[in-house]
Design a protein around this motif. Structure first.
Motif, PDB file in Angstrom:
ATOM      1  N   ASP A  91       0.847  -1.193   0.000  1.00  9.12           N
ATOM      2  CA  ASP A  91       0.000   0.000   0.000  1.00  9.12           C
ATOM      3  C   ASP A  91       0.883   1.244   0.000  1.00  9.12           C
ATOM      4  OD1 ASP A  91      -1.888   1.961   0.296  1.00  9.12           O
ATOM      5  OD2 ASP A  91      -2.922   1.016   1.980  1.00  9.12           O
ATOM      6  N   LEU A  92       0.891   1.944  -1.128  1.00 16.26           N
ATOM      7  CA  LEU A  92       1.691   3.167  -1.286  1.00 16.26           C
ATOM      8  C   LEU A  92       0.802   4.411  -1.290  1.00 16.26           C
ATOM      9  CD1 LEU A  92       4.072   1.934  -4.146  1.00 16.26           C
ATOM     10  CD2 LEU A  92       4.495   1.900  -1.681  1.00 16.26           C
ATOM     11  N   SER A  93      -0.400   4.285  -0.741  1.00 16.33           N
ATOM     12  CA  SER A  93      -1.378   5.374  -0.840  1.00 16.33           C
ATOM     13  C   SER A  93      -0.932   6.648  -0.144  1.00 16.33           C
ATOM     14  CB  SER A  93      -2.721   4.913  -0.269  1.00 16.33           C
ATOM     15  OG  SER A  93      -3.227   3.806  -0.994  1.00 16.33           O
ATOM     16  N   ALA A  94      -0.003   6.552   0.807  1.00 16.28           N
ATOM     17  CA  ALA A  94       0.470   7.757   1.492  1.00 16.28           C
ATOM     18  C   ALA A  94       1.350   8.623   0.606  1.00 16.28           C
ATOM     19  CB  ALA A  94       1.230   7.376   2.760  1.00 16.28           C
TER      20      ALA A  94
ATOM     21  N   GLY B 118       7.453  -6.084 -10.958  1.00 17.37           N
ATOM     22  CA  GLY B 118       6.074  -5.740 -10.641  1.00 17.37           C
ATOM     23  C   GLY B 118       5.737  -4.349 -11.105  1.00 17.37           C
ATOM     24  N   GLY B 119       4.749  -3.736 -10.486  1.00 18.32           N
ATOM     25  CA  GLY B 119       4.330  -2.399 -10.861  1.00 18.32           C
ATOM     26  C   GLY B 119       3.207  -1.936  -9.965  1.00 18.32           C
ATOM     27  N   ALA B 120       2.767  -0.700 -10.172  1.00 16.20           N
ATOM     28  CA  ALA B 120       1.763  -0.078  -9.320  1.00 16.20           C
ATOM     29  C   ALA B 120       0.560   0.350 -10.144  1.00 16.20           C
ATOM     30  CB  ALA B 120       2.374   1.123  -8.589  1.00 16.20           C
TER      31      ALA B 120
ATOM     32  N   SER C 151       0.879  -1.250  -5.179  1.00 23.93           N
ATOM     33  CA  SER C 151       1.806  -1.976  -6.045  1.00 23.93           C
ATOM     34  C   SER C 151       1.704  -3.463  -5.743  1.00 23.93           C
ATOM     35  CB  SER C 151       3.256  -1.498  -5.856  1.00 23.93           C
ATOM     36  OG  SER C 151       3.733  -1.846  -4.580  1.00 23.93           O
ATOM     37  N   VAL C 152       1.969  -4.260  -6.763  1.00 28.82           N
ATOM     38  CA  VAL C 152       2.095  -5.705  -6.596  1.00 28.82           C
ATOM     39  C   VAL C 152       3.479  -6.056  -7.088  1.00 28.82           C
ATOM     40  CG1 VAL C 152       1.220  -7.982  -7.238  1.00 28.82           C
ATOM     41  CG2 VAL C 152      -0.380  -6.085  -6.905  1.00 28.82           C
ATOM     42  N   GLU C 153       4.308  -6.542  -6.181  1.00 29.57           N
ATOM     43  CA  GLU C 153       5.721  -6.732  -6.501  1.00 29.57           C
ATOM     44  C   GLU C 153       6.278  -7.994  -5.846  1.00 29.57           C
ATOM     45  OE1 GLU C 153       7.928  -3.433  -4.144  1.00 29.57           O
ATOM     46  OE2 GLU C 153       5.974  -2.620  -4.659  1.00 29.57           O
TER      47      GLU C 153
ATOM     48  N   HIS D 297      -3.991  16.145 -18.045  1.00 30.14           N
ATOM     49  CA  HIS D 297      -3.205  16.588 -16.892  1.00 30.14           C
ATOM     50  C   HIS D 297      -1.959  15.722 -16.740  1.00 30.14           C
ATOM     51  CE1 HIS D 297      -5.582  13.313 -14.995  1.00 30.14           C
ATOM     52  NE2 HIS D 297      -4.551  13.184 -14.183  1.00 30.14           N
ATOM     53  N   MET D 298      -1.059  16.186 -15.892  1.00 28.89           N
ATOM     54  CA  MET D 298       0.102  15.404 -15.468  1.00 28.89           C
ATOM     55  C   MET D 298      -0.096  15.076 -13.994  1.00 28.89           C
ATOM     56  SD  MET D 298       1.832  15.793 -18.370  1.00 28.89           S
ATOM     57  CE  MET D 298       3.546  15.320 -18.145  1.00 28.89           C
ATOM     58  N   LEU D 299       0.294  13.880 -13.597  1.00 28.55           N
ATOM     59  CA  LEU D 299       0.207  13.486 -12.199  1.00 28.55           C
ATOM     60  C   LEU D 299       1.614  13.203 -11.691  1.00 28.55           C
ATOM     61  CD1 LEU D 299      -1.973  12.956 -10.006  1.00 28.55           C
ATOM     62  CD2 LEU D 299      -1.736  10.525 -10.536  1.00 28.55           C
ATOM     63  N   VAL D 300       2.000  13.889 -10.638  1.00 32.28           N
ATOM     64  CA  VAL D 300       3.327  13.730 -10.048  1.00 32.28           C
ATOM     65  C   VAL D 300       3.177  12.940  -8.746  1.00 32.28           C
ATOM     66  CG1 VAL D 300       5.346  14.925  -9.131  1.00 32.28           C
ATOM     67  CG2 VAL D 300       4.089  15.898 -11.066  1.00 32.28           C
ATOM     68  N   ILE D 301       3.826  11.786  -8.686  1.00 31.62           N
ATOM     69  CA  ILE D 301       3.720  10.898  -7.527  1.00 31.62           C
ATOM     70  C   ILE D 301       5.054  10.929  -6.779  1.00 31.62           C
ATOM     71  CG2 ILE D 301       3.306   8.525  -6.764  1.00 31.62           C
ATOM     72  CD1 ILE D 301       1.686   8.122  -9.346  1.00 31.62           C
ATOM     73  N   THR D 302       5.014  11.352  -5.512  1.00 33.34           N
ATOM     74  CA  THR D 302       6.233  11.544  -4.750  1.00 33.34           C
ATOM     75  C   THR D 302       6.102  10.948  -3.356  1.00 33.34           C
ATOM     76  OG1 THR D 302       7.882  13.233  -4.138  1.00 33.34           O
ATOM     77  CG2 THR D 302       5.569  13.809  -3.842  1.00 33.34           C
ATOM     78  N   GLU D 303       7.200  10.872  -2.631  1.00 29.70           N
ATOM     79  CA  GLU D 303       7.177  10.279  -1.299  1.00 29.70           C
ATOM     80  C   GLU D 303       6.347  11.138  -0.333  1.00 29.70           C
ATOM     81  OE1 GLU D 303       8.226   7.446  -0.358  1.00 29.70           O
ATOM     82  OE2 GLU D 303       9.639   6.823  -1.915  1.00 29.70           O
TER      83      GLU D 303
END
Length: 276
Positions: A15-18, A132-134, A112-114, A73-79
């Motif tokens: 779970d990378l939802s954060a 894997g990937g997200a 993600s499933v990895e 749009h562009m989506l930026v995914i960061t920590e």
């Protein structure tokens, strides 16, 4: 530690939802991100996803992120640690651009499933560096493999030498020192911090390199502990865990050039270690 064996031998969900999710809209959205990041954003087509760094004017790493191009749009995914910092950074430099930044983190779950036997997903990244990937979703779907907990993900990530912002990547470091050059396009033209990146590239002046290290024994050294080659200090520990699979400590460290080659035997606190 839940999911450790599944990650190493089959697959597990993570779970990378954060992670922060910043939506960039407006006609100048690609131009803005192109001028603010290290990768080539303007040539991206809908469906493309690229890794990039965002730097300060001194070339230090403010954040790393995956940029997803969509039709409108562009989506930026960061920590999670860089979510607000990156939002403020981008928003600060929107002056005459037709671009808007919206934090949509809470609107989307990121799963993600990895693992050793995992297949591809919508987005080409994982938390551990394993296959894997997200994918983005509004609801967690049924039928996923077991979820790995944060401890298992961190152990496997460090075993695989995959850096994460907040531990191995911080504002202390330059992009070439991290070795993550898949996030840098060296001929794209000007962007914030580009002068420093180009100067380091042209002069070949990379004095330290992020490396995976194996440390004998089960005692995990403290972050900041120094590595030695003979009597000479040659590196600094930035993360470490005990690896059940290896039966020793897996670590990551910034090593000086003369100790960064795989196979180099160093020591830390009088204990033998191997650069891999």
């Amino acid at each position: 530690m839940t999911g450790y064996e599944a990650l190493r031998t089959s697959e597990a969900a993570v779970d990378l939802s954060a992670r922060g999710k910043l939506k960039i809209t407006g006609e100048d959205r690609a131009r803005l991100l192109h001028a603010m990041s290290t990768n080539h954003i303007q040539e991206m087509q809908p469906g493309d996803c690229r890794y990039a760094f965002f730097l300060n004017p001194q070339g230090r790493i403010l954040a790393d992120a995956w940029v997803l191009c969509r039709e409108d749009h562009m989506l930026v995914i960061t920590e999670p640690e860089t979510r607000q910092k990156l939002f403020d950074h981008l928003d600060q430099y929107i002056i005459a651009d037709d671009a808007q930044v919206e934090d949509v983190t809470e609107q989307w779950k990121l799963i993600s499933v990895e693992g050793a036997a995992a297949g591809h997903r919508e987005l080409p990244f994982t938390a551990t560096g394993l296959p894997g990937g997200a994918f983005l979703t509004t609801e967690i779907p049924v039928g996923l493999p077991e979820f790995a907990d944060a401890e298992a993900v961190r152990v496997v990530r460090i075993e695989n030498g995959k850096p994460r912002y907040g531990e191995e990547l911080t504002e202390r470091f330059l992009v070439q020192e991290t070795g993550q050059l898949q996030g840098v396009h060296f001929s794209k033209g000007c962007y914030m911090g580009q002068e420093i990146v180009e100067r380091v590239r042209s002069r070949g002046q990379v004095h330290r390199h992020l490396r995976a290290v194996r440390i004998d024994g089960d005692a995990v050294p403290e972050v900041g502990a120094k590595f030695r080659l003979g009597e000479k200090e040659v590196g600094e520990l930035v993360s470490a865990v005990f690896s059940p699979a290896l039966g020793k400590v897996a670590a990551m460290a910034y090593m000086r050039t003369d100790a960064a080659n795989p196979g180099t035997v160093v020591s830390i606190g009088g204990v033998s270690a191997l650069v891999v």
